[in-house]
Design a protein around this motif. Structure first.
Motif, PDB file in Angstrom:
ATOM      1  N   GLY A 279      23.596 -25.171  55.901  1.00  0.00           N
ATOM      2  CA  GLY A 279      22.805 -25.730  54.818  1.00  0.00           C
ATOM      3  C   GLY A 279      23.032 -25.063  53.479  1.00  0.00           C
ATOM      4  N   PHE A 280      23.784 -23.965  53.480  1.00  0.00           N
ATOM      5  CA  PHE A 280      24.020 -23.215  52.240  1.00  0.00           C
ATOM      6  C   PHE A 280      25.483 -23.292  51.796  1.00  0.00           C
ATOM      7  CE2 PHE A 280      20.216 -21.423  54.088  1.00  0.00           C
ATOM      8  CZ  PHE A 280      19.388 -21.270  52.995  1.00  0.00           C
ATOM      9  N   GLU A 281      26.235 -24.187  52.387  1.00  0.00           N
ATOM     10  CA  GLU A 281      27.660 -24.258  52.100  1.00  0.00           C
ATOM     11  C   GLU A 281      27.955 -24.485  50.616  1.00  0.00           C
ATOM     12  OE1 GLU A 281      27.133 -25.690  56.375  1.00  0.00           O
ATOM     13  OE2 GLU A 281      26.058 -25.823  54.459  1.00  0.00           O
ATOM     14  N   ARG A 282      27.142 -25.284  49.954  1.00  0.00           N
ATOM     15  CA  ARG A 282      27.410 -25.654  48.562  1.00  0.00           C
ATOM     16  C   ARG A 282      26.563 -24.854  47.572  1.00  0.00           C
ATOM     17  NH1 ARG A 282      30.862 -29.367  47.871  1.00  0.00           N
ATOM     18  NH2 ARG A 282      30.155 -29.817  45.739  1.00  0.00           N
ATOM     19  N   HIS A 283      25.878 -23.826  48.060  1.00  0.00           N
ATOM     20  CA  HIS A 283      25.146 -22.927  47.169  1.00  0.00           C
ATOM     21  C   HIS A 283      26.118 -21.946  46.526  1.00  0.00           C
ATOM     22  CE1 HIS A 283      21.694 -24.600  49.176  1.00  0.00           C
ATOM     23  NE2 HIS A 283      20.860 -23.828  48.523  1.00  0.00           N
ATOM     24  N   TYR A 284      25.681 -21.375  45.406  1.00  0.00           N
ATOM     25  CA  TYR A 284      26.429 -20.302  44.751  1.00  0.00           C
ATOM     26  C   TYR A 284      25.871 -18.948  45.216  1.00  0.00           C
ATOM     27  CZ  TYR A 284      28.556 -23.772  41.679  1.00  0.00           C
ATOM     28  OH  TYR A 284      29.277 -24.840  41.201  1.00  0.00           O
ATOM     29  N   PRO A 285      26.664 -17.883  45.137  1.00  0.00           N
ATOM     30  CA  PRO A 285      26.197 -16.577  45.608  1.00  0.00           C
ATOM     31  C   PRO A 285      24.855 -16.152  45.020  1.00  0.00           C
ATOM     32  CG  PRO A 285      28.544 -16.487  45.232  1.00  0.00           C
ATOM     33  CD  PRO A 285      28.090 -17.844  44.747  1.00  0.00           C
ATOM     34  N   ALA A 286      24.612 -16.423  43.744  1.00  0.00           N
ATOM     35  CA  ALA A 286      23.362 -16.007  43.113  1.00  0.00           C
ATOM     36  C   ALA A 286      22.140 -16.680  43.731  1.00  0.00           C
ATOM     37  CB  ALA A 286      23.407 -16.307  41.618  1.00  0.00           C
ATOM     38  N   GLN A 287      22.336 -17.745  44.481  1.00  0.00           N
ATOM     39  CA  GLN A 287      21.226 -18.466  45.103  1.00  0.00           C
ATOM     40  C   GLN A 287      20.903 -17.942  46.500  1.00  0.00           C
ATOM     41  OE1 GLN A 287      23.353 -22.335  44.341  1.00  0.00           O
ATOM     42  NE2 GLN A 287      21.333 -22.986  43.598  1.00  0.00           N
ATOM     43  N   LEU A 288      21.649 -16.965  46.980  1.00  0.00           N
ATOM     44  CA  LEU A 288      21.454 -16.417  48.316  1.00  0.00           C
ATOM     45  C   LEU A 288      20.843 -15.018  48.259  1.00  0.00           C
ATOM     46  CD1 LEU A 288      23.360 -18.789  49.000  1.00  0.00           C
ATOM     47  CD2 LEU A 288      24.497 -17.295  50.653  1.00  0.00           C
ATOM     48  N   SER A 289      20.140 -14.652  49.322  1.00  0.00           N
ATOM     49  CA  SER A 289      19.620 -13.289  49.448  1.00  0.00           C
ATOM     50  C   SER A 289      20.766 -12.320  49.706  1.00  0.00           C
ATOM     51  CB  SER A 289      18.628 -13.219  50.606  1.00  0.00           C
ATOM     52  OG  SER A 289      19.303 -13.421  51.846  1.00  0.00           O
ATOM     53  N   GLY A 290      20.478 -11.016  49.576  1.00  0.00           N
ATOM     54  CA  GLY A 290      21.510 -10.009  49.819  1.00  0.00           C
ATOM     55  C   GLY A 290      22.060 -10.074  51.233  1.00  0.00           C
ATOM     56  N   GLY A 291      21.170 -10.271  52.227  1.00  0.00           N
ATOM     57  CA  GLY A 291      21.627 -10.349  53.603  1.00  0.00           C
ATOM     58  C   GLY A 291      22.511 -11.560  53.854  1.00  0.00           C
ATOM     59  N   MET A 292      22.154 -12.694  53.263  1.00  0.00           N
ATOM     60  CA  MET A 292      22.967 -13.899  53.442  1.00  0.00           C
ATOM     61  C   MET A 292      24.317 -13.759  52.762  1.00  0.00           C
ATOM     62  SD  MET A 292      20.118 -16.928  53.131  1.00  0.00           S
ATOM     63  CE  MET A 292      21.251 -18.205  53.703  1.00  0.00           C
ATOM     64  N   ARG A 293      24.344 -13.088  51.627  1.00  0.00           N
ATOM     65  CA  ARG A 293      25.625 -12.845  50.956  1.00  0.00           C
ATOM     66  C   ARG A 293      26.532 -11.990  51.845  1.00  0.00           C
ATOM     67  NH1 ARG A 293      25.451 -12.954  44.890  1.00  0.00           N
ATOM     68  NH2 ARG A 293      26.949 -11.231  45.028  1.00  0.00           N
ATOM     69  N   GLN A 294      25.954 -10.988  52.507  1.00  0.00           N
ATOM     70  CA  GLN A 294      26.764 -10.152  53.391  1.00  0.00           C
ATOM     71  C   GLN A 294      27.253 -10.936  54.602  1.00  0.00           C
ATOM     72  OE1 GLN A 294      27.505  -7.885  51.111  1.00  0.00           O
ATOM     73  NE2 GLN A 294      27.641  -6.406  52.771  1.00  0.00           N
ATOM     74  N   ARG A 295      26.431 -11.867  55.101  1.00  0.00           N
ATOM     75  CA  ARG A 295      26.890 -12.725  56.194  1.00  0.00           C
ATOM     76  C   ARG A 295      28.079 -13.570  55.754  1.00  0.00           C
ATOM     77  NH1 ARG A 295      22.382 -14.365  60.250  1.00  0.00           N
ATOM     78  NH2 ARG A 295      20.804 -12.762  59.904  1.00  0.00           N
ATOM     79  N   ALA A 296      27.988 -14.098  54.527  1.00  0.00           N
ATOM     80  CA  ALA A 296      29.098 -14.886  53.995  1.00  0.00           C
ATOM     81  C   ALA A 296      30.352 -14.027  53.849  1.00  0.00           C
ATOM     82  CB  ALA A 296      28.711 -15.499  52.653  1.00  0.00           C
ATOM     83  N   ALA A 297      30.168 -12.775  53.399  1.00  0.00           N
ATOM     84  CA  ALA A 297      31.311 -11.877  53.245  1.00  0.00           C
ATOM     85  C   ALA A 297      31.939 -11.551  54.598  1.00  0.00           C
ATOM     86  CB  ALA A 297      30.874 -10.595  52.540  1.00  0.00           C
ATOM     87  N   LEU A 298      31.100 -11.368  55.625  1.00  0.00           N
ATOM     88  CA  LEU A 298      31.649 -11.092  56.951  1.00  0.00           C
ATOM     89  C   LEU A 298      32.348 -12.323  57.515  1.00  0.00           C
ATOM     90  CD1 LEU A 298      31.981  -9.001  59.191  1.00  0.00           C
ATOM     91  CD2 LEU A 298      29.851  -9.844  60.192  1.00  0.00           C
ATOM     92  N   LEU A 299      31.794 -13.494  57.286  1.00  0.00           N
ATOM     93  CA  LEU A 299      32.456 -14.728  57.718  1.00  0.00           C
ATOM     94  C   LEU A 299      33.828 -14.850  57.061  1.00  0.00           C
ATOM     95  CD1 LEU A 299      32.711 -17.454  59.064  1.00  0.00           C
ATOM     96  CD2 LEU A 299      31.170 -18.406  57.325  1.00  0.00           C
ATOM     97  N   ARG A 300      33.895 -14.591  55.766  1.00  0.00           N
ATOM     98  CA  ARG A 300      35.180 -14.618  55.057  1.00  0.00           C
ATOM     99  C   ARG A 300      36.168 -13.631  55.679  1.00  0.00           C
ATOM    100  NH1 ARG A 300      34.357 -12.334  49.379  1.00  0.00           N
ATOM    101  NH2 ARG A 300      34.097 -10.492  50.688  1.00  0.00           N
ATOM    102  N   THR A 301      35.659 -12.510  56.186  1.00  0.00           N
ATOM    103  CA  THR A 301      36.511 -11.478  56.771  1.00  0.00           C
ATOM    104  C   THR A 301      37.018 -11.885  58.145  1.00  0.00           C
ATOM    105  OG1 THR A 301      35.281  -9.765  55.563  1.00  0.00           O
ATOM    106  CG2 THR A 301      36.599  -9.051  57.436  1.00  0.00           C
ATOM    107  N   VAL A 302      36.112 -12.282  59.043  1.00  0.00           N
ATOM    108  CA  VAL A 302      36.512 -12.497  60.435  1.00  0.00           C
ATOM    109  C   VAL A 302      37.293 -13.793  60.616  1.00  0.00           C
ATOM    110  CG1 VAL A 302      34.554 -11.169  61.274  1.00  0.00           C
ATOM    111  CG2 VAL A 302      34.353 -13.657  61.103  1.00  0.00           C
TER     112      VAL A 302
END
Length: 253
Positions: free
Chosen positions: A122-145
């Protein structure tokens, strides 16, 4: 099977000795942490592994062969999420694949099925500033793995988060690791985090960094920390803190 091995690795910057005869290893499917005081050289180890530094003595091996193609083996996640503020989350998570030459459509097809698993549906089209710190880190880990490298290098990935969010993210990462059994090497100065996540922990001395102790974490998984597990974890944390504060008396365990 041992995947990563450092043998007697030393590194100097001019007249400054940073690493002194460091030897460690990480087996396939193992979660290993490196603990040590600030400035001890933990990040220098990662820079050597990822090709950001060279000129070290000793051997760096992957699957028994000299490490000479850093990008092929490692997916790296730094302390800051490093999401590009002008790209939507879906486009941030595909960035590593696009850098490898994967087309945008193919990259999205690989990433999109993982959004629900990473708590980002549900957050695919959100920008980073619209996400919490934890969700941003989840996105960063997804980008990594999603890059599907042989090994994850995690450089204090939750260090910038508040205490409650950091604890939540540690629990989430432990669950994800059990599901996927990634081979992972974590740098952290958080003793509790290392005990909670790791199979083994290497403790570094102050600079020039040496391995002063290698500690197996005998706690069963999942790490739900019932009363007995919490007692065992607390005792191990106290032992590690004593090693960090009194490295000359440390024993490899």
């Amino acid at each position: 099977m041992t995947r990563l091995e450092l043998r007697n690795v030393s590194k100097r910057f001019g007249n400054l000795d940073v690493l002194a005869d460091v030897s460690l290893n990480v087996a396939a499917g193992e979660f290993v942490s490196i603990l040590g005081p600030s400035g001890a050289g933990k990040s220098t180890i990662f820079q050597l592994l990822t090709g950001g530094l060279n000129g070290a003595s000793g051997e760096l091996l992957f699957d028994g062969a000299p490490l000479d193609d850093h990008g092929r083996h490692f997916a790296f996640m730094p302390q800051r999420d490093a999401l590009m503020p002008w790209r939507r989350i879906i486009d941030n998570t595909t960035l590593g694949l696009e850098v490898q030459g994967v087309g945008r459509k193919a990259a999205r097809a690989r990433v999109e099925p993982l959004f629900a698993e990473f708590g980002l549906a549900g957050f695919e089209r959100h920008y980073p500033a619209q996400l919490s710190g934890g969700m941003r880190q989840r996105a960063a880990l997804l980008r990594t793995v999603v890059q599907q490298r042989d090994m994850l290098l995690l450089d204090e990935p939750f260090g910038a988060l508040d205490a409650l969010t950091r604890t939540s993210m540690q629990r989430w990462l432990e669950q994800m690791w059990r599901h996927h059994r990634w081979t992972a090497l974590l740098i952290t100065h958080d003793v509790r985090e290392a005990v909670f996540l790791s199979d083994r922990i290497y403790v570094l001395s102050a600079r020039p960094a040496r391995i002063v102790s290698e500690i197996k974490v005998p706690l069963p998984r999942p790490r739900d920390f019932n009363d007995e597990m919490a007692r065992q974890a607390g005792a191990l944390e106290a032992e590690i803190l004593d090693i960090i504060l009194n490295p000359r008396t440390a024993q490899r365990t």
